[in-house]
Design a protein around this motif. Structure first.
Motif, short mmCIF file in Angstrom:
data_model
loop_
_atom_site.label_atom_id
_atom_site.label_comp_id
_atom_site.label_asym_id
_atom_site.label_seq_id
_atom_site.Cartn_x
_atom_site.Cartn_y
_atom_site.Cartn_z
N MET A 79 -9.75 8.68 -2.67
CA MET A 79 -9.98 8.11 -1.35
C MET A 79 -10.26 9.22 -0.34
O MET A 79 -11.19 9.13 0.46
CB MET A 79 -8.77 7.29 -0.90
CG MET A 79 -8.95 6.69 0.49
SD MET A 79 -7.42 6.11 1.23
CE MET A 79 -6.68 7.66 1.74
N LYS A 117 3.52 3.08 -6.25
CA LYS A 117 3.08 3.62 -4.96
C LYS A 117 3.39 5.10 -4.87
O LYS A 117 2.62 5.87 -4.28
CB LYS A 117 3.76 2.85 -3.82
CG LYS A 117 3.36 1.38 -3.82
CD LYS A 117 3.80 0.67 -2.57
CE LYS A 117 5.29 0.49 -2.53
NZ LYS A 117 5.74 -0.04 -1.25
N VAL A 174 1.44 15.95 3.25
CA VAL A 174 0.04 15.76 2.87
C VAL A 174 -0.92 16.04 4.02
O VAL A 174 -2.10 16.29 3.82
CB VAL A 174 -0.16 14.34 2.27
CG1 VAL A 174 -0.25 13.30 3.37
CG2 VAL A 174 -1.39 14.30 1.40
N THR A 179 -5.62 7.95 -4.72
CA THR A 179 -5.51 8.42 -3.34
C THR A 179 -6.32 9.69 -3.12
O THR A 179 -6.97 9.88 -2.08
CB THR A 179 -4.03 8.66 -2.99
OG1 THR A 179 -3.32 7.44 -3.16
CG2 THR A 179 -3.86 9.15 -1.57
N PHE A 194 -11.08 2.72 2.52
CA PHE A 194 -9.63 2.52 2.63
C PHE A 194 -9.20 1.17 2.06
O PHE A 194 -8.30 1.09 1.23
CB PHE A 194 -9.20 2.63 4.10
CG PHE A 194 -7.78 2.21 4.34
CD1 PHE A 194 -6.73 2.98 3.86
CD2 PHE A 194 -7.50 1.06 5.05
CE1 PHE A 194 -5.42 2.59 4.07
CE2 PHE A 194 -6.18 0.66 5.27
CZ PHE A 194 -5.15 1.44 4.78
N LEU A 251 1.95 7.19 1.44
CA LEU A 251 1.24 8.48 1.52
C LEU A 251 -0.25 8.25 1.76
O LEU A 251 -0.88 8.92 2.57
CB LEU A 251 1.43 9.27 0.23
CG LEU A 251 0.72 10.61 0.24
CD1 LEU A 251 1.71 11.73 0.28
CD2 LEU A 251 -0.20 10.77 -0.94
N MET A 252 -0.79 7.23 1.06
CA MET A 252 -2.20 6.93 1.21
C MET A 252 -2.49 6.43 2.63
O MET A 252 -3.50 6.78 3.23
CB MET A 252 -2.56 5.85 0.18
CG MET A 252 -3.95 5.35 0.27
SD MET A 252 -4.00 3.68 -0.33
CE MET A 252 -5.62 3.23 0.19
N LEU A 253 -1.55 5.66 3.16
CA LEU A 253 -1.70 5.12 4.52
C LEU A 253 -1.73 6.25 5.54
O LEU A 253 -2.61 6.31 6.41
CB LEU A 253 -0.52 4.17 4.78
CG LEU A 253 -0.58 3.30 6.01
CD1 LEU A 253 -1.76 2.37 5.92
CD2 LEU A 253 0.71 2.49 6.13
N VAL A 290 0.85 -1.19 0.00
CA VAL A 290 0.00 0.00 0.00
C VAL A 290 0.89 1.25 0.00
O VAL A 290 1.89 1.28 0.71
CB VAL A 290 -0.91 -0.02 1.25
CG1 VAL A 290 -1.56 1.31 1.46
CG2 VAL A 290 -1.95 -1.11 1.10
N PRO A 291 0.54 2.27 -0.81
CA PRO A 291 1.37 3.48 -0.81
C PRO A 291 1.39 4.12 0.58
O PRO A 291 0.35 4.24 1.23
CB PRO A 291 0.66 4.40 -1.80
CG PRO A 291 -0.20 3.54 -2.62
CD PRO A 291 -0.56 2.36 -1.78
N LEU A 335 -2.37 9.38 5.03
CA LEU A 335 -3.57 10.19 4.81
C LEU A 335 -4.79 9.52 5.43
O LEU A 335 -5.59 10.16 6.13
CB LEU A 335 -3.77 10.37 3.30
CG LEU A 335 -4.82 11.37 2.85
CD1 LEU A 335 -4.47 12.75 3.36
CD2 LEU A 335 -4.90 11.40 1.32
N ALA A 336 -4.93 8.20 5.21
CA ALA A 336 -6.09 7.48 5.75
C ALA A 336 -6.07 7.50 7.27
O ALA A 336 -7.10 7.76 7.91
CB ALA A 336 -6.10 6.05 5.22
#
Lengths: 281, 216
Positions: B171, B154, A209, B168, B186, A115-117, A112-113, A119-120
Motif C-alpha cells: 500500500m 492485523k 512507522v 501494508t 487505501f 499501523l496501516m491506518l 483495519v490494521p 501509515l495511510a
C-alpha cells in the motif's frame, strides 16, 4: 490459579508437587545460565553495551521519550472516549440514518490494521497534519471504534427499568441516554476503558512507522549510536512493562474502590486482569 | 481504480505474505499458548509462576519493541534466522501470551462439578484436563481465540516497517507511486484485511456452533 482441576494435595502429593517445582526451577535456572553464557560469548555483558542506560544524558532522553509517548497516548485516549461515546450513541439510535453510518464506521476501523491506518493517514494528509496528529487521529479512529462497542455493551447492560423510570418522570430519549444510561454505563465499563488505555499506550509505539519522536525512536537512536540493539530493546520493554503494569493495577484498585462506593460487593477481579496488557488488538 | 488493478500482482503477493505470516505465527502461538495455558492451571507452583511471568512480560510489551528485540537483537547474538522467520518469531511470542489467557479463561469456564466428578472417579490432573475439561473448554475458547487471531492478522502489518513486502508495505509503495488514486488504494487494501478478518469470524462462528469435539 484454578483450584477446579485438582484437590488440595495430601502429604505425599505435596512432596511430589514440591519436587516437580524444584525440577522445573532447576531447568529454568539452567536455561537462564545458558542464555547468560550465550550473551557473554557474544560480548553483550560488557560495560560499553549497558553504559548509556546509566549515563544521565541518555537516561533523561529515554524518560523524556516515555513522557512524549504517555502524553500522546493520553490525548488519544481522551479523544477516543469522546468519539467512542458519540459512535455508541449513534449505533444505539432508533434513527436508521444515524445507526447505519455509525455501524459502518465502527466495523471498518475495528477490522483495519492500525499501523496501516496510521501509515495511510500520514501518507495522504501528512503534510497538513504532521506526525503527531497523523498518529493521534489513527489511534482515535481505532480506539474510538473499540470503545464504542464497549460503551454500547455497557449501556445495554444497564437494567431496562432505568430507561423506563427515566421516561416515566418525563425525560426525552436524549436526556435518558445522557443523564441516566451513559453515567451508569461508564461506571460499569471503567475497567475496560483503562485496559483499552493500556492498549492505546502500547499502540502509540506504532508511530515508529512514521518516525514519530517517541521513546522507541529515542531508543533506536541510542542503539544505532552504541550498536547495542539487544540491550536497548530490553530496556524499552522493561520501561513499557513498568508503565503498563502500573496502569492495570490502577484499574483493579479503581474497580474495588468504586465497588465499595456504590455499595455493591467489591467483586474480586479475575486474575487475568491483574496482569495487564489489555487485548491483543 | 487503475492503480490497484494494474498492480494486482503486487497486491496479491503482499496479501500472500500477510497470510503466510498469519498462518505460521498463528500455529506456533496456538501450540505454545495451549502449553502455557495448562502451565497456568497446573498444581506445580513453578510452572504457574513461569506462565504468569511470561504473560505479564509479553502482554505489556508493545509489539514494535518485541520486533526491535528479535529483528535487530537476535542477529547481534549471532542467531540469524531469515527476515520472515524473525518477524514470525516476534509475532508468535506476542500472540502466545494472549492465546494462553484465552485457554486459561476457557478452562475456568467449565463448571467445577465436571472436574470434581472426574477426580472422584480417580482421574489425575493430566487426565482431568485432557479427557474432561479441555474438550468442554474448546467451545468456550473459540470466540476469544478468534479475536486473538484477528488481532494477529492485523498485527502482521507491522512487518511493513521492517522491510517485508506484505500488503501494508505494498500500500505504501502504491500510494507513493500513484498520488492520484490514494483513496482507492487505501480502501482496496483495507478491504483485503476486512476479508481476512471476516473469514476468521465466520469460521469461529461455525466451530462454536458445532457440537463439542475432542480438543486434542
Amino acid at each position: 490459579m484454578s483450584q477446579v482441576l485438582f484437590d488440595d494435595a495430601g502429604p505425599r502429593g505435596r512432596r511430589r508437587q514440591r519436587a516437580a517445582s524444584l525440577v522445573t526451577g532447576l531447568l529454568l535456572l539452567a536455561g537462564l545460565v545458558l542464555v547468560l553464557f550465550k550473551l557473554e560469548a557474544e560480548g553483550q555483558l560488557v560495560a560499553e553495551v549497558w553504559e548509556p542506560f546509566v549515563t544521565p544524558v541518555f537516561v533523561q532522553a529515554l524518560l523524556e521519550g516515555m513522557l512524549v509517548t504517555i502524553r500522546t497516548a493520553a490525548v488519544a485516549i481522551v479523544l477516543s472516549i469522546a468519539v467512542g461515546a458519540a459512535l455508541a450513541v449513534g449505533r444505539l439510535s432508533i434513527h436508521a440514518w444515524l445507526r447505519w453510518p455509525s455501524t459502518v464506521v465502527v466495523e471498518f476501523f475495528r477490522a483495519v490494521p492500525l499501523l496501516m491506518l496510521i501509515l495511510a493517514i500520514y501518507l495522504i494528509y501528512g503534510d497538513e497534519l504532521g506526525k503527531f496528529w497523523s498518529l493521534v487521529i489513527g489511534l482515535v479512529l481505532y480506539n474510538g471504534s473499540v470503545l464504542a462497542e464497549v460503551f454500547r455493551a455497557g449501556v445495554l447492560a444497564v437494567p431496562f427499568g432505568q430507561t423506563e423510570a427515566a421516561y416515566a418522570v418525563g425525560m426525552r430519549k436524549g436526556q435518558a441516554m445522557r443523564l441516566v444510561l451513559l453515567p451508569q454505563a461508564v461506571r460499569i465499563m471503567l475497567p475496560a476503558i483503562i485496559s483499552q488505555s493500556v492498549v492505546a499506550l502500547k499502540d502509540t509505539s506504532l508511530g515508529y512507522v512514521i518516525s514519530y519522536e517517541d521513546v522507541v525512536f529515542t531508543g533506536r537512536q541510542i542503539s544505532i549510536e552504541f550498536n547495542n540493539y539487544f540491550a536497548t530493546a530490553l530496556v524499552l520493554a522493561a520501561m513499557f512493562i513498568v508503565v503498563n503494569y502500573s496502569l492495570s493495577r490502577l484499574a483493579v484498585w479503581l474497580e474495588r474502590r468504586m465497588g465499595r462506593a456504590t455499595g455493591a460487593s467489591a467483586a474480586r477481579a479475575p486474575e487475568g486482569e491483574l496482569m495487564g496488557g489489555g487485548t491483543a488488538g | 481504480m487503475d492503480a490497484l488493478w494494474d498492480n494486482r500482482q503486487l497486491v496479491l503477493e503482499g496479501f500472500g505474505q500477510t497470510l503466510a505470516l498469519l498462518v505460521v505465527a498463528g500455529f506456533i502461538a496456538l501450540a505454545l499458548g495451549t502449553v502455557l495455558g495448562s502451565f497456568r492451571v497446573s498444581p506445580v507452583l513453578a510452572l504457574r509462576a513461569i506462565g504468569t511471568a511470561y504473560v505479564t512480560c509479553f502482554r505489556n510489551t508493545p509489539l514494535v519493541v518485541l520486533f526491535l528485540l528479535v529483528y535487530f537483537g537476535l542477529p547481534e547474538l549471532d542467531v540469524r534466522p531469515s527476515q520472515f522467520w524473525r518477524a514470525t518469531i516476534a509475532l508468535a511470542l506476542y500472540t502466545t501470551a494472549f492465546i494462553c489467557e484465552a485457554v486459561r479463561s476457557g478452562i475456568n469456564a467449565v463448571p467445577t462439578g465436571q472436574a470434581e466428578a472426574a477426580r472422584s472417579v480417580g482421574m489425575g490432573f493430566g487426565q482431568v484436563l485432557r479427557l474432561v475439561v479441555l474438550p468442554q473448554a474448546f467451545r468456550a475458547v473459540v470466540p476469544p481465540i478468534a479475536s486473538v487471531l484477528i488481532a494477529l492478522a492485523k498485527n502482521t502489518s507491522l512487518v511493513a516497517g521492517f522491510g517485508i513486502a506484505d500488503a501494508t508495505f505494498r500500500m505504501r509503495g502504491l500510494i507513493n507511486d500513484n498520488p492520484g488514486d490514494v483513496y482507492v488504494i487505501f480502501l482496496g487494501i483495507a478491504l483485503g484485511y476486512i476479508l481476512i478478518v471476516a473469514v476468521i469470524s465466520v469460521v469461529a462462528r461455525v466451530l462454536e456452533r458445532s457440537p463439542a469435539r475432542s480438543a486434542s
